[in-house]
Design a protein around this motif. Structure first.
Motif, PDB file in Angstrom:
ATOM      1  N   ARG A   1       3.088 -40.177  36.170  1.00  0.00           N
ATOM      2  CA  ARG A   1       2.653 -40.771  34.901  1.00  0.00           C
ATOM      3  C   ARG A   1       1.353 -40.095  34.487  1.00  0.00           C
ATOM      4  O   ARG A   1       0.478 -39.874  35.332  1.00  0.00           O
ATOM      5  CB  ARG A   1       2.465 -42.273  35.046  1.00  0.00           C
ATOM      6  CG  ARG A   1       3.783 -43.032  35.105  1.00  0.00           C
ATOM      7  CD  ARG A   1       3.567 -44.530  35.166  1.00  0.00           C
ATOM      8  NE  ARG A   1       3.208 -44.950  36.513  1.00  0.00           N
ATOM      9  CZ  ARG A   1       2.625 -46.117  36.798  1.00  0.00           C
ATOM     10  NH1 ARG A   1       2.296 -46.954  35.835  1.00  0.00           N
ATOM     11  NH2 ARG A   1       2.356 -46.441  38.044  1.00  0.00           N
ATOM     12  N   SER A   2       1.227 -39.782  33.211  1.00  0.00           N
ATOM     13  CA  SER A   2       0.142 -38.926  32.748  1.00  0.00           C
ATOM     14  C   SER A   2      -0.524 -39.476  31.496  1.00  0.00           C
ATOM     15  O   SER A   2       0.072 -40.244  30.734  1.00  0.00           O
ATOM     16  CB  SER A   2       0.670 -37.519  32.422  1.00  0.00           C
ATOM     17  OG  SER A   2       1.385 -36.975  33.496  1.00  0.00           O
ATOM     18  N   LEU A   3      -1.778 -39.048  31.294  1.00  0.00           N
ATOM     19  CA  LEU A   3      -2.446 -39.192  30.008  1.00  0.00           C
ATOM     20  C   LEU A   3      -3.305 -37.961  29.781  1.00  0.00           C
ATOM     21  O   LEU A   3      -3.652 -37.246  30.732  1.00  0.00           O
ATOM     22  CB  LEU A   3      -3.250 -40.490  29.902  1.00  0.00           C
ATOM     23  CG  LEU A   3      -4.429 -40.780  30.850  1.00  0.00           C
ATOM     24  CD1 LEU A   3      -5.665 -39.955  30.517  1.00  0.00           C
ATOM     25  CD2 LEU A   3      -4.775 -42.265  30.805  1.00  0.00           C
ATOM     26  N   CYS A   4      -3.631 -37.700  28.520  1.00  0.00           N
ATOM     27  CA  CYS A   4      -4.402 -36.511  28.141  1.00  0.00           C
ATOM     28  C   CYS A   4      -5.714 -36.922  27.504  1.00  0.00           C
ATOM     29  O   CYS A   4      -5.741 -37.780  26.615  1.00  0.00           O
ATOM     30  CB  CYS A   4      -3.635 -35.650  27.152  1.00  0.00           C
ATOM     31  SG  CYS A   4      -2.118 -34.941  27.793  1.00  0.00           S
ATOM     32  N   LEU A   5      -6.777 -36.276  27.928  1.00  0.00           N
ATOM     33  CA  LEU A   5      -8.077 -36.391  27.271  1.00  0.00           C
ATOM     34  C   LEU A   5      -8.339 -35.093  26.533  1.00  0.00           C
ATOM     35  O   LEU A   5      -7.907 -34.025  26.952  1.00  0.00           O
ATOM     36  CB  LEU A   5      -9.182 -36.628  28.299  1.00  0.00           C
ATOM     37  CG  LEU A   5      -9.017 -37.814  29.243  1.00  0.00           C
ATOM     38  CD1 LEU A   5     -10.098 -37.774  30.317  1.00  0.00           C
ATOM     39  CD2 LEU A   5      -9.072 -39.125  28.479  1.00  0.00           C
ATOM     40  N   GLY A   6      -9.100 -35.172  25.443  1.00  0.00           N
ATOM     41  CA  GLY A   6      -9.333 -33.970  24.657  1.00  0.00           C
ATOM     42  C   GLY A   6      -8.072 -33.582  23.911  1.00  0.00           C
ATOM     43  O   GLY A   6      -7.277 -34.432  23.488  1.00  0.00           O
ATOM     44  N   ARG A   7      -7.861 -32.280  23.767  1.00  0.00           N
ATOM     45  CA  ARG A   7      -6.692 -31.809  23.033  1.00  0.00           C
ATOM     46  C   ARG A   7      -5.419 -32.239  23.761  1.00  0.00           C
ATOM     47  O   ARG A   7      -5.274 -32.050  24.955  1.00  0.00           O
ATOM     48  CB  ARG A   7      -6.753 -30.291  22.885  1.00  0.00           C
ATOM     49  CG  ARG A   7      -5.794 -29.746  21.841  1.00  0.00           C
ATOM     50  CD  ARG A   7      -6.026 -28.265  21.638  1.00  0.00           C
ATOM     51  NE  ARG A   7      -7.336 -28.001  21.092  1.00  0.00           N
ATOM     52  CZ  ARG A   7      -7.623 -27.998  19.789  1.00  0.00           C
ATOM     53  NH1 ARG A   7      -6.674 -28.273  18.913  1.00  0.00           N
ATOM     54  NH2 ARG A   7      -8.833 -27.741  19.375  1.00  0.00           N
ATOM     55  N   ARG A   8      -4.485 -32.809  23.022  1.00  0.00           N
ATOM     56  CA  ARG A   8      -3.304 -33.411  23.629  1.00  0.00           C
ATOM     57  C   ARG A   8      -2.249 -32.361  23.972  1.00  0.00           C
ATOM     58  O   ARG A   8      -1.888 -31.527  23.144  1.00  0.00           O
ATOM     59  CB  ARG A   8      -2.713 -34.452  22.679  1.00  0.00           C
ATOM     60  CG  ARG A   8      -1.531 -35.195  23.288  1.00  0.00           C
ATOM     61  CD  ARG A   8      -0.998 -36.224  22.331  1.00  0.00           C
ATOM     62  NE  ARG A   8       0.205 -36.859  22.852  1.00  0.00           N
ATOM     63  CZ  ARG A   8       0.938 -37.729  22.171  1.00  0.00           C
ATOM     64  NH1 ARG A   8       0.584 -38.086  20.946  1.00  0.00           N
ATOM     65  NH2 ARG A   8       2.022 -38.247  22.701  1.00  0.00           N
ATOM     66  N   TRP A   9      -1.730 -32.470  25.208  1.00  0.00           N
ATOM     67  CA  TRP A   9      -0.638 -31.612  25.672  1.00  0.00           C
ATOM     68  C   TRP A   9       0.672 -32.378  25.578  1.00  0.00           C
ATOM     69  O   TRP A   9       0.759 -33.550  25.948  1.00  0.00           O
ATOM     70  CB  TRP A   9      -0.880 -31.182  27.111  1.00  0.00           C
ATOM     71  CG  TRP A   9       0.239 -30.381  27.697  1.00  0.00           C
ATOM     72  CD1 TRP A   9       0.413 -29.033  27.610  1.00  0.00           C
ATOM     73  CD2 TRP A   9       1.341 -30.869  28.498  1.00  0.00           C
ATOM     74  NE1 TRP A   9       1.549 -28.650  28.291  1.00  0.00           N
ATOM     75  CE2 TRP A   9       2.132 -29.746  28.828  1.00  0.00           C
ATOM     76  CE3 TRP A   9       1.732 -32.134  28.925  1.00  0.00           C
ATOM     77  CZ2 TRP A   9       3.294 -29.868  29.602  1.00  0.00           C
ATOM     78  CZ3 TRP A   9       2.881 -32.247  29.687  1.00  0.00           C
ATOM     79  CH2 TRP A   9       3.645 -31.120  30.019  1.00  0.00           C
ATOM     80  N   VAL A  10       1.682 -31.691  25.080  1.00  0.00           N
ATOM     81  CA  VAL A  10       3.067 -32.161  25.164  1.00  0.00           C
ATOM     82  C   VAL A  10       3.884 -30.964  25.636  1.00  0.00           C
ATOM     83  O   VAL A  10       3.499 -29.821  25.423  1.00  0.00           O
ATOM     84  CB  VAL A  10       3.594 -32.679  23.803  1.00  0.00           C
ATOM     85  CG1 VAL A  10       2.808 -33.892  23.334  1.00  0.00           C
ATOM     86  CG2 VAL A  10       3.587 -31.576  22.750  1.00  0.00           C
ATOM     87  N   PRO A  11       5.000 -31.213  26.291  1.00  0.00           N
ATOM     88  CA  PRO A  11       5.793 -30.057  26.758  1.00  0.00           C
ATOM     89  C   PRO A  11       6.309 -29.245  25.564  1.00  0.00           C
ATOM     90  O   PRO A  11       6.986 -29.799  24.718  1.00  0.00           O
ATOM     91  CB  PRO A  11       6.954 -30.706  27.501  1.00  0.00           C
ATOM     92  CG  PRO A  11       6.511 -32.117  27.790  1.00  0.00           C
ATOM     93  CD  PRO A  11       5.615 -32.493  26.673  1.00  0.00           C
ATOM     94  N   TYR A  12       6.038 -28.000  25.468  1.00  0.00           N
ATOM     95  CA  TYR A  12       5.171 -27.156  26.286  1.00  0.00           C
ATOM     96  C   TYR A  12       4.163 -26.512  25.356  1.00  0.00           C
ATOM     97  O   TYR A  12       4.163 -25.300  25.157  1.00  0.00           O
ATOM     98  CB  TYR A  12       5.997 -26.089  26.998  1.00  0.00           C
ATOM     99  CG  TYR A  12       6.933 -26.702  28.026  1.00  0.00           C
ATOM    100  CD1 TYR A  12       6.438 -27.102  29.278  1.00  0.00           C
ATOM    101  CD2 TYR A  12       8.265 -26.924  27.744  1.00  0.00           C
ATOM    102  CE1 TYR A  12       7.286 -27.660  30.218  1.00  0.00           C
ATOM    103  CE2 TYR A  12       9.114 -27.490  28.680  1.00  0.00           C
ATOM    104  CZ  TYR A  12       8.621 -27.862  29.909  1.00  0.00           C
ATOM    105  OH  TYR A  12       9.456 -28.436  30.814  1.00  0.00           O
ATOM    106  N   ARG A  13       3.276 -27.328  24.805  1.00  0.00           N
ATOM    107  CA  ARG A  13       2.292 -26.853  23.844  1.00  0.00           C
ATOM    108  C   ARG A  13       1.170 -27.877  23.716  1.00  0.00           C
ATOM    109  O   ARG A  13       1.284 -29.010  24.208  1.00  0.00           O
ATOM    110  CB  ARG A  13       2.947 -26.631  22.475  1.00  0.00           C
ATOM    111  CG  ARG A  13       3.575 -27.873  21.880  1.00  0.00           C
ATOM    112  CD  ARG A  13       4.548 -27.557  20.761  1.00  0.00           C
ATOM    113  NE  ARG A  13       5.258 -28.742  20.317  1.00  0.00           N
ATOM    114  CZ  ARG A  13       4.912 -29.477  19.262  1.00  0.00           C
ATOM    115  NH1 ARG A  13       3.854 -29.128  18.542  1.00  0.00           N
ATOM    116  NH2 ARG A  13       5.606 -30.542  18.919  1.00  0.00           N
TER     117      ARG A  13
END
Length: 210
Positions: free
Chosen positions: A59-71
């Protein structure tokens, strides 16, 4: 020897450095508390759905610029804290003797329960060739660090424990890597964490970054 593998500082591959026990227990506690706070909203830890329909077990979360597969998206829901950016620079300095102009603008926080795994993959969505900084908290895991050509051998298995630092850049920047196994119940009870947290700091190289 402590655990499955040696626990000494090691160059795992050219440009890939493992520094056991880099974070003090107090700093680990601070990071665990921060990870919990980030997950209270507006972000939550979620299973990422891959383009082919598969669902990641972490399980993940993103801080700063958001990542999604694959960009990376031109979206920032929660700013990357300045203190975490500074910790990333300290980590690169610890690994390589200098931090150059490392300026991470994204952090991916992954939570592994006892059944979670991470298949071998490359971190290649970043336009920057800056190193990737990885911090481990909680349960130990087997971290598989491979070659830059494919998911097969040669690769090296490293046991990452709570407080460990792993940095990879230079000729190993695009090496395949993953987590084939988590070792449940191996974290320090003083952390109050069941499972494993992994924080990776990246410099995306996207326009408009810090």
């Amino acid at each position: 020897m402590d655990g499955l593998f040696p626990r000494s500082r090691a160059v795992v591959a050219p440009g890939a450095m493992h520094v056991p026990g880099w974070l003090s227990l107090d700093r680990q506690r601070e990071l665990v508390a921060a990870c919990r706070e980030w997950g209270r909203g507006p972000l939550t830890y979620e299973h990422t759905v891959l383009p082919g329909g598969g669902v990641m077990s972490v399980r993940s979360l993103c801080l700063g610029r958001r990542w999604v597969p694959y960009r990376y998206l031109d979206v920032v829901e929660v700013e990357l804290p300045p203190w975490l950016r500074a910790l990333g620079r300290d980590a690169v300095r610890e690994a390589f003797g200098e931090a150059a102009d490392f300026s991470p603008d994204a952090a991916l926080v992954n939570f592994y329960d006892s059944d979670a795994r991470m298949g071998l993959h490359q971190d290649k969505e970043e336009r920057s060739g800056a190193p990737v900084v990885s911090l481990s908290l909680g349960d130990r895991c087997v971290f598989r660090f491979g070659n830059t050509e494919n998911r097969g051998r040669p690769y090296t298995d490293v046991e990452l424990a709570s407080g460990d630092l792993f940095v990879f850049g230079g000729p190993s920047r695009f090496a395949y890597h993953g987590v084939p196994k988590v070792l449940p119940g191996t974290g320090d009870p003083a952390l109050g964490l069941r499972g494993r947290l992994n924080i990776t700091l990246r410099e995306t190289g996207a326009s408009g970054g810090p």
